[in-house]
Design a protein around this motif. Structure first.
Motif, short mmCIF file in Angstrom:
data_model
loop_
_atom_site.label_atom_id
_atom_site.label_comp_id
_atom_site.label_asym_id
_atom_site.label_seq_id
_atom_site.Cartn_x
_atom_site.Cartn_y
_atom_site.Cartn_z
N ARG A 101 -11.07 -5.82 11.09
CA ARG A 101 -10.90 -5.45 9.02
C ARG A 101 -10.77 -4.21 8.84
NH1 ARG A 101 -12.96 -6.58 3.89
NH2 ARG A 101 -11.64 -6.98 2.05
N TRP A 102 -12.15 -3.85 8.88
CA TRP A 102 -12.10 -2.31 8.70
C TRP A 102 -11.26 -0.99 9.37
CZ3 TRP A 102 -13.30 -1.21 3.72
CH2 TRP A 102 -13.78 -2.42 2.95
N ARG A 103 -11.10 -1.18 10.12
CA ARG A 103 -10.36 -0.34 11.49
C ARG A 103 -8.89 -0.81 10.45
NH1 ARG A 103 -6.42 -1.96 15.64
NH2 ARG A 103 -7.11 -3.60 15.18
N ARG A 104 -8.43 -1.10 10.33
CA ARG A 104 -7.17 -1.61 10.02
C ARG A 104 -6.77 -1.02 8.85
NH1 ARG A 104 -6.03 -6.55 8.83
NH2 ARG A 104 -7.15 -7.36 9.06
N ILE A 105 -7.94 -1.16 7.77
CA ILE A 105 -7.96 -0.54 6.46
C ILE A 105 -8.54 0.83 6.67
CG2 ILE A 105 -9.86 -0.06 4.30
CD1 ILE A 105 -9.76 -3.24 4.85
N TYR A 106 -8.36 1.83 7.93
CA TYR A 106 -8.75 3.02 7.63
C TYR A 106 -7.61 3.66 8.58
CZ TYR A 106 -13.95 2.56 5.92
OH TYR A 106 -14.93 2.26 5.18
N GLY A 107 -6.93 2.54 9.02
CA GLY A 107 -5.85 3.02 9.85
C GLY A 107 -4.19 3.49 8.86
N GLU A 108 -3.37 2.94 9.65
CA GLU A 108 -2.10 3.38 9.32
C GLU A 108 -1.26 2.56 9.37
OE1 GLU A 108 -0.92 7.02 10.80
OE2 GLU A 108 -2.11 8.43 9.92
N GLY A 109 -1.66 1.49 9.81
CA GLY A 109 -0.61 -0.31 9.63
C GLY A 109 -0.57 -0.72 8.70
N ASP A 110 -0.45 -1.67 9.08
CA ASP A 110 0.42 -2.76 8.03
C ASP A 110 -1.00 -3.51 7.25
OD1 ASP A 110 3.21 -1.74 7.59
OD2 ASP A 110 3.79 -3.85 8.80
N VAL A 111 -0.91 -3.25 5.99
CA VAL A 111 -2.34 -4.59 5.49
C VAL A 111 -1.78 -5.10 4.14
CG1 VAL A 111 -4.27 -2.78 6.72
CG2 VAL A 111 -2.81 -2.31 4.35
N ASN A 112 -2.92 -6.16 3.66
CA ASN A 112 -2.66 -6.84 2.61
C ASN A 112 -2.42 -6.27 1.62
OD1 ASN A 112 -5.15 -7.18 1.74
ND2 ASN A 112 -5.16 -8.70 3.31
N ARG A 113 -2.72 -6.55 0.33
CA ARG A 113 -2.26 -5.61 -1.11
C ARG A 113 -4.25 -4.64 -1.74
NH1 ARG A 113 -4.05 -6.50 -6.80
NH2 ARG A 113 -4.49 -8.57 -6.13
N VAL A 114 -4.73 -5.75 -1.57
CA VAL A 114 -6.46 -5.75 -1.46
C VAL A 114 -7.20 -4.36 -0.29
CG1 VAL A 114 -8.78 -6.56 -1.38
CG2 VAL A 114 -6.73 -7.52 -2.41
N GLN A 115 -6.64 -4.49 0.98
CA GLN A 115 -6.67 -3.67 1.53
C GLN A 115 -6.07 -1.94 1.23
OE1 GLN A 115 -6.05 -5.85 5.31
NE2 GLN A 115 -7.38 -7.26 5.46
N ARG A 116 -4.85 -2.38 1.46
CA ARG A 116 -4.29 -1.34 0.88
C ARG A 116 -4.70 0.06 -0.80
NH1 ARG A 116 0.11 -2.97 -0.11
NH2 ARG A 116 0.53 -3.41 1.77
N ASP A 117 -5.61 -1.21 -0.89
CA ASP A 117 -5.83 -0.10 -2.35
C ASP A 117 -6.80 -0.23 -1.81
OD1 ASP A 117 -6.22 -0.78 -5.63
OD2 ASP A 117 -8.55 -1.17 -4.76
N ILE A 118 -8.26 -0.71 -1.12
CA ILE A 118 -9.30 0.12 -0.72
C ILE A 118 -8.89 0.98 0.06
CG2 ILE A 118 -11.42 -0.44 0.71
CD1 ILE A 118 -11.04 -3.63 -0.35
N ARG A 119 -7.74 1.54 0.62
CA ARG A 119 -7.36 2.33 1.89
C ARG A 119 -7.29 3.17 1.10
NH1 ARG A 119 -2.65 1.36 5.43
NH2 ARG A 119 -4.03 0.52 6.69
N THR A 120 -6.60 3.37 -0.21
CA THR A 120 -6.40 4.42 -0.93
C THR A 120 -7.07 4.69 -1.70
OG1 THR A 120 -4.36 3.26 -1.46
CG2 THR A 120 -4.85 4.97 -3.06
N GLY A 121 -8.28 4.39 -2.54
CA GLY A 121 -9.54 4.50 -3.09
C GLY A 121 -10.35 5.71 -1.65
N HIS A 122 -10.66 5.06 -0.21
CA HIS A 122 -11.43 5.97 0.59
C HIS A 122 -11.22 6.69 0.68
CE1 HIS A 122 -13.72 5.73 4.51
NE2 HIS A 122 -12.52 6.30 4.58
N GLN A 123 -9.92 7.12 0.84
CA GLN A 123 -8.53 8.24 1.35
C GLN A 123 -8.80 8.97 0.03
OE1 GLN A 123 -7.39 8.79 4.62
NE2 GLN A 123 -7.76 10.68 3.03
N GLN A 124 -9.02 8.49 -0.81
CA GLN A 124 -9.27 9.82 -2.34
C GLN A 124 -10.72 10.52 -2.41
OE1 GLN A 124 -8.54 7.59 -6.13
NE2 GLN A 124 -6.38 7.64 -5.14
N THR A 125 -11.67 9.82 -1.41
CA THR A 125 -12.91 10.21 -2.10
C THR A 125 -13.07 10.92 -0.25
OG1 THR A 125 -14.31 7.85 -2.72
CG2 THR A 125 -15.13 9.38 -1.50
N VAL A 126 -12.43 10.26 0.60
CA VAL A 126 -12.90 11.87 1.70
C VAL A 126 -11.57 12.52 1.49
CG1 VAL A 126 -10.92 11.82 4.30
CG2 VAL A 126 -13.02 9.58 3.40
#
Length: 243
Positions: A40-65
């Motif tokens: 789950r988190w490998r995909r969230i921290y990656g660049e592939g297709d994810v669901n809406r919730v995972q995409r939102d978390i990816r965006t938030g984490h990337q903002q912090t980074v």
């Protein structure tokens, strides 16, 4: 803050004997990120297709980074600086920091996360990836960074971890955590009621005043701060410098 998890598991037990055998938070986190949580988190921290919730978390984490990377860019001090990325995950911060010229030591409690980080890094010598939990870290670094990790541990353990990380930092400690206030406490309760197979770690919120108190006691002053809030990710980021 959905930093690798956004719910608490039921920690109640029927008797003291069961309590004594209950797995500790560190064991739960290690097992989770080496099993169901890894994909789950490998995909969230990656660049592939994810669901809406995972995409939102990816965006938030990337903002912090990105906030952390911007601090290094603004200070123009990345080249040659030694950095410990404690809880590095798949290298979302470690890899771009090393590309900026920092000498990065990246560690994570999950062997699978570390393996993924090594696979994503183009330079086998920088970052240096290693499997270690926070308490086992040693050495001395110009900057110690710990993002999206404290959510997995209660206040007492988090304070001990902050103190240990601070002891490794020569000049700067950067932390992110899920802030505790009435709104986010309510959000967490709602999230706890939503079932899901990938939800397998406890999630803890921390009062910013408590984190600041600990840092001040350790001889640090807050220099900068940022806040990231998306629909499913919320994180307070603090940069503390040694007095």
């Amino acid at each position: 803050m959905s930093n690798r998890s956004n719910q608490a598991i039921d920690s109640s037990n029927k008797n003291s004997n069961t309590n004594s055998k209950a797995p500790k938070d560190k064991e739960i986190v290690r097992d989770y990120f080496n099993s169901t949580g890894f994909d789950r988190w490998r995909r969230i921290y990656g660049e592939g297709d994810v669901n809406r919730v995972q995409r939102d978390i990816r965006t938030g984490h990337q903002q912090t980074v990105d906030y952390v990377l911007d601090w290094f860019k603004n200070d123009k001090n990345a080249v040659g600086q030694t950095v410990c990325d404690a809880g590095c995950g798949t290298g979302s911060l470690s890899i771009p920091l090393s590309a900026m010229g920092a000498k990065v030591y990246a560690s994570d409690i999950s062997e699978k996360m570390v393996g993924e980080g090594k696979a994503r890094a183009s330079n086998p010598e920088n970052p240096i990836f290693e499997v270690k939990d926070l308490a086992s870290l040693s050495g001395e670094y110009d900057t110690v960074i710990c993002l999206d990790v404290l959510i997995h541990y209660p206040d007492r353990e988090s304070e001990e971890m902050i103190a240990h990380l601070a002891s490794l930092a020569k000049s700067r400690l950067i932390l992110s955590f899920a802030p505790k206030n009435p709104y986010y406490v309510l959000m967490k309760k709602v999230g706890d009621m939503v079932p899901g197979p990938s939800k397998a770690t406890r999630a803890y919120l921390h009062k910013e005043s408590d984190v600041r108190r600990v840092l001040q006691k350790l001889g640090f002053t807050i220099k900068r701060k940022e806040f990231t809030a998306t629909s499913f990710y919320f994180s307070r980021l603090l940069e503390a410098v040694r007095n």
